[in-house]
Design an enzyme around this catalytic site. Structure first.
Site, mmCIF file in Angstrom:
data_model
loop_
_atom_site.group_PDB
_atom_site.id
_atom_site.type_symbol
_atom_site.label_atom_id
_atom_site.label_comp_id
_atom_site.label_asym_id
_atom_site.label_seq_id
_atom_site.Cartn_x
_atom_site.Cartn_y
_atom_site.Cartn_z
ATOM 1 N N CYS A 257 8.412 4.476 0.652
ATOM 2 C CA CYS A 257 8.155 4.645 2.072
ATOM 3 C C CYS A 257 9.404 5.833 2.192
ATOM 4 O O CYS A 257 10.587 5.504 2.514
ATOM 5 C CB CYS A 257 8.066 3.696 2.969
ATOM 6 S SG CYS A 257 6.880 2.531 2.753
ATOM 7 N N GLU B 95 3.395 9.238 -5.334
ATOM 8 C CA GLU B 95 4.377 8.298 -5.897
ATOM 9 C C GLU B 95 4.209 7.910 -7.349
ATOM 10 O O GLU B 95 4.930 7.436 -8.119
ATOM 11 C CB GLU B 95 4.458 7.110 -4.948
ATOM 12 C CG GLU B 95 3.183 6.210 -4.908
ATOM 13 C CD GLU B 95 3.217 5.083 -3.786
ATOM 14 O OE1 GLU B 95 4.252 4.869 -3.306
ATOM 15 O OE2 GLU B 95 2.364 4.605 -3.521
ATOM 16 N N SER C 262 0.778 -1.223 -0.120
ATOM 17 C CA SER C 262 0.003 0.151 -0.072
ATOM 18 C C SER C 262 0.726 1.320 -0.108
ATOM 19 O O SER C 262 0.370 2.388 -0.570
ATOM 20 C CB SER C 262 -0.936 0.102 1.248
ATOM 21 O OG SER C 262 -0.174 0.030 2.471
ATOM 22 N N CYS C 263 2.088 1.248 0.566
ATOM 23 C CA CYS C 263 2.789 2.413 0.922
ATOM 24 C C CYS C 263 3.685 2.986 -0.292
ATOM 25 O O CYS C 263 4.107 4.216 -0.333
ATOM 26 C CB CYS C 263 3.421 2.511 2.214
ATOM 27 S SG CYS C 263 4.981 1.440 2.062
ATOM 28 N N GLY C 264 4.136 2.043 -0.939
ATOM 29 C CA GLY C 264 5.170 2.320 -2.083
ATOM 30 C C GLY C 264 6.478 2.589 -1.615
ATOM 31 O O GLY C 264 7.136 2.023 -0.667
#
Length: 278
Positions: free
Chosen positions: A118, A220, A114-116
């Site tokens: 980070c 992102e 979900s966060c790519g």
């Protein structure tokens, strides 16, 4: 190779009536990306199109820019104690003369679905590492073409039909023709898979192309579009403030809340051909 979907038992309740049944879920497994045998990062992804994912990740990081920069991508054997191949470790061999990733890119943590990327990305980093500019791209697209993109993206999502739990990214022409679609539990992974496909096919930079994503438009994702030379990013949901800032500075057209004949054009509105509408 890993499975795209898995079956798990579930207790189903309908109007208070319980029943037992198997449910189909989107698979999620870790994948380690190595460059020249050296570990770079681990990402949680849906198995499939792993070589595209590794290549697209390296494009997003500014490590490679053309198909000639990569000599080979392969799964690594010996990833388990008994020497077996889990198909969860991919090694990319760079062409002679292509610098290896800087030590600052190495991840001591994994990238979740979900966060790519980070905590790494910054506006200055993207400005200095992008190989192409999208600001002067001559793309022009009609609202009618933009309107059909979500339905065409959804119609091509085969795994979503079975699981209901995957993001999608699709690459389209200015006429709305679907060129490539990839699905993944992570938004950023789906985009990396599309970009990696384009790299391996020798299509970068993606001039006069549209990138459509099934979720929101985060910083992102704008970064990945800019790094691949895509002049327009469209999303069915909202962008973040930093995504709009980066799109504005990069000259990228950013469209959000694209649903039917309704949309918000946050940046680069001159690429949307309104005809006589003003």
């Amino acid at each position: 190779m890993g499975r795209v979907t898995v079956r798990r038992p579930v207790l189903r309740l309908r109007k208070g009536v319980p029943s037992q049944r198997p449910d189909t879920l989107a698979a999620e497994e870790p994948m380690e990306i190595r460059v020249g045998g050296r570990p770079l990062t681990v990402t949680m992804r849906t198995p499939g199109d792993d070589f595209d994912l590794a290549a697209g990740f390296l494009v997003s990081e500014g490590v490679v820019h053309a198909v000639e920069d990569v000599t080979a991508i392969r799964y690594c054997a010996g990833a388990t104690a008994d020497g077996g191949n889990t198909y969860n470790v991919v090694d990319v061999a760079l062409a002679p003369g292509v610098p290896a990733p800087a030590a600052s890119l190495e991840r001591n943590f994994y990238t979740t679905s979900s966060c790519g990327l980070c905590g790494k990305a910054s506006l200055d980093a993207v400005r200095t590492s992008a190989a192409w500019t999208v600001a002067q791209d001559p793309l022009r697209v009609s609202p009618e073409v933009l309107e059909v993109l979500p339905d065409r993206l959804r119609a091509a999502q085969r795994v979503f039909d079975a699981t209901g739990g995957l993001h999608a990214a699709g690459l389209f022409t200015a006429d709305g023709e679907l060129l490539c679609l990839r699905e993944d539990v992570g938004r950023h992974n789906a985009v990396d898979k599309v970009v990696g496909h384009a790299l391996r096919e020798g299509l970068l930079p993606l001039r006069e192309a549209l990138l459509m994503v099934s979720g929101r438009a985060s910083f992102e994702l704008v970064q990945k579009a800019v790094m691949a030379g895509v002049p327009l990013l469209a999303a069915v949901s909202a962008p973040s403030s930093l995504a709009v800032d980066l799109a504005q500075e990069s000259g990228l057209t950013l469209v959000g809340f694209l649903r039917g004949d309704s949309m918000n054009v946050y940046t680069g509105a001159t690429r949307v051909d309104l005809g006589t509408a003003g």
